[in-house]
Design a protein around this motif. Structure first.
Motif, mmCIF file in Angstrom:
data_model
loop_
_atom_site.group_PDB
_atom_site.id
_atom_site.type_symbol
_atom_site.label_atom_id
_atom_site.label_comp_id
_atom_site.label_asym_id
_atom_site.label_seq_id
_atom_site.Cartn_x
_atom_site.Cartn_y
_atom_site.Cartn_z
ATOM 1 N N ARG A 1 2.667 -24.695 -16.433
ATOM 2 C CA ARG A 1 2.843 -24.216 -15.063
ATOM 3 C C ARG A 1 3.701 -22.953 -15.104
ATOM 4 N NH1 ARG A 1 7.184 -28.191 -11.969
ATOM 5 N NH2 ARG A 1 9.060 -27.225 -12.816
ATOM 6 N N ILE A 2 3.758 -22.250 -13.985
ATOM 7 C CA ILE A 2 4.512 -21.000 -13.921
ATOM 8 C C ILE A 2 5.887 -21.261 -13.331
ATOM 9 C CG2 ILE A 2 4.590 -18.661 -12.987
ATOM 10 C CD1 ILE A 2 1.552 -18.676 -12.906
ATOM 11 N N ASP A 3 6.924 -21.057 -14.125
ATOM 12 C CA ASP A 3 8.314 -21.121 -13.677
ATOM 13 C C ASP A 3 8.971 -19.786 -14.003
ATOM 14 O OD1 ASP A 3 9.069 -23.969 -12.798
ATOM 15 O OD2 ASP A 3 8.019 -24.346 -14.686
ATOM 16 N N THR A 4 9.570 -19.164 -13.002
ATOM 17 C CA THR A 4 10.160 -17.840 -13.228
ATOM 18 C C THR A 4 11.619 -17.741 -12.792
ATOM 19 O OG1 THR A 4 9.475 -17.026 -11.049
ATOM 20 C CG2 THR A 4 7.895 -16.771 -12.852
ATOM 21 N N MET B 1 5.147 -15.872 -19.748
ATOM 22 C CA MET B 1 3.819 -16.423 -19.990
ATOM 23 C C MET B 1 3.839 -17.418 -21.153
ATOM 24 S SD MET B 1 1.289 -13.179 -19.202
ATOM 25 C CE MET B 1 -0.194 -14.205 -19.212
ATOM 26 N N GLY C 1 4.961 -20.487 -19.764
ATOM 27 C CA GLY C 1 3.864 -21.098 -19.023
ATOM 28 C C GLY C 1 2.928 -21.873 -19.928
ATOM 29 N N HIS D 1 -1.930 -17.897 -19.185
ATOM 30 C CA HIS D 1 -1.292 -19.007 -19.896
ATOM 31 C C HIS D 1 -2.176 -20.245 -19.894
ATOM 32 C CE1 HIS D 1 -0.415 -20.136 -15.769
ATOM 33 N NE2 HIS D 1 0.031 -21.306 -16.191
ATOM 34 N N THR D 2 -2.914 -20.465 -18.792
ATOM 35 C CA THR D 2 -3.805 -21.619 -18.713
ATOM 36 C C THR D 2 -4.945 -21.505 -19.723
ATOM 37 O OG1 THR D 2 -3.301 -21.948 -16.376
ATOM 38 C CG2 THR D 2 -5.360 -22.895 -17.191
ATOM 39 N N TYR E 1 2.418 -13.983 -11.802
ATOM 40 C CA TYR E 1 3.254 -13.364 -12.829
ATOM 41 C C TYR E 1 3.636 -11.938 -12.464
ATOM 42 C CZ TYR E 1 2.899 -17.081 -16.322
ATOM 43 O OH TYR E 1 3.026 -18.269 -17.000
ATOM 44 N N GLY F 1 5.834 -25.151 -9.945
ATOM 45 C CA GLY F 1 6.800 -24.238 -10.535
ATOM 46 C C GLY F 1 7.740 -23.617 -9.513
#
Length: 268
Positions: A207-210, A199, A202, A5-6, A164, A231
């Motif tokens: 940022r990664i939020d799940t 993703m 993201g 994603h970055t 992820y 995240g």
């Protein structure tokens, strides 16, 4: 190492900064001096992200390939660039913007054959419209390796890293140790869809939020996560802490040379 994603965010940012512009390229550090000399005066036509690889396509028929690895990073801005500080591998400037690259694993020029070879060796990227999840699943279904190690294999799924992979397996209720050949189509299809959506989120958030809404700190009253990765997550780097869903202690073990995290109760 930045996850896919970055890299997709960087590709979009660099296109907005330099797309259609003639660039001047320098290598203050000197390690990319020959490549920078070839790029200077070229016009950036298009940027592209594929997994963890960033590509800048120029009108001279060559492509700048960057893989950030563990330590690579970009910094940039508008107007005149500052005096280079530290080990700047590549500096790009135009009439509008400047961009510095430090510490990448790869910074090199590719010809079209090189670009085709890179794409050929990478698996499906969940963030690309041309992704082939069926091809990735065919490789997973033939393997006795753990599903976590298969999802981390960039020749199978390009762009997903440890965060992820741990998180999408938790959300699917699949233990990371399950052999790939035991993942049936009814499990693979929602797993792929969820990975793609996480993703994409993201990319939007940076940022990664799940964590699902019902498990967020403001709903459950728990303290927010404090971690340099940012995240809210269910299991990644939460070994020994209670699962956010069932309160079972989150487990950690080495799997294919990487730490893997999971909930023994939610991922039986």
């Amino acid at each position: 190492m930045p996850e896919g994603h970055t890299i997709h965010r960087l590709a979009a940012e660099h296109q907005a900064m330099f797309g259609g512009d003639k660039v001047t390229a320098l290598s203050p550090q000197g390690r990319f001096a020959a490549g920078a000399a070839r790029l200077s005066g070229a016009t950036l036509q298009e940027t592209e992200a594929y997994g963890k690889h960033l590509l800048h396509h120029y009108d001279i028929g060559e492509t700048l390939h960057v893989h950030l690895g563990l330590y690579g990073a970009f910094a940039g801005g508008e107007g005149e660039p500052p005096v280079p500080v530290g080990q700047v591998r590549l500096r790009l400037t135009s009439d509008r913007h400047w961009l510095d690259l430090r510490g990448p694993t790869a910074c090199e020029l590719f010809n079209p054959t090189d670009v085709d070879a890179l794409r050929a060796r990478l698996g499906a990227d969940p963030l690309r419209d041309d992704a082939d999840p069926a091809g990735s699943y065919a490789k997973i279904r033939r393997s006795a390796k753990s599903v976590a190690s298969l999802l981390l294999d960039q020749s199978i799924v390009a762009g997903a890293g440890l965060v992820y992979v741990c998180e999408v397996l938790f959300r699917a209720g699949i233990p990371p140790t399950r052999p790939g050949r035991e993942i049936d189509p009814a499990q693979w299809e929602p797993l792929w869809t969820d990975l793609r959506e996480l993703m994409r989120e993201g990319v939007r958030r940076g940022r990664i939020d799940t964590v699902r809404d019902q498990h967020l700190p403001e709903v459950t009253g728990r303290p927010p996560r404090v971690d340099r990765h940012g995240g809210e997550v269910y299991v990644y780097r939460r070994a020994g802490q209670p699962c956010l869903v069932c309160s079972t202690e989150v487990s950690r073990a080495d799997l294919a040379g990487r730490n893997s995290y999971w909930c023994p109760a939610c991922q039986p």
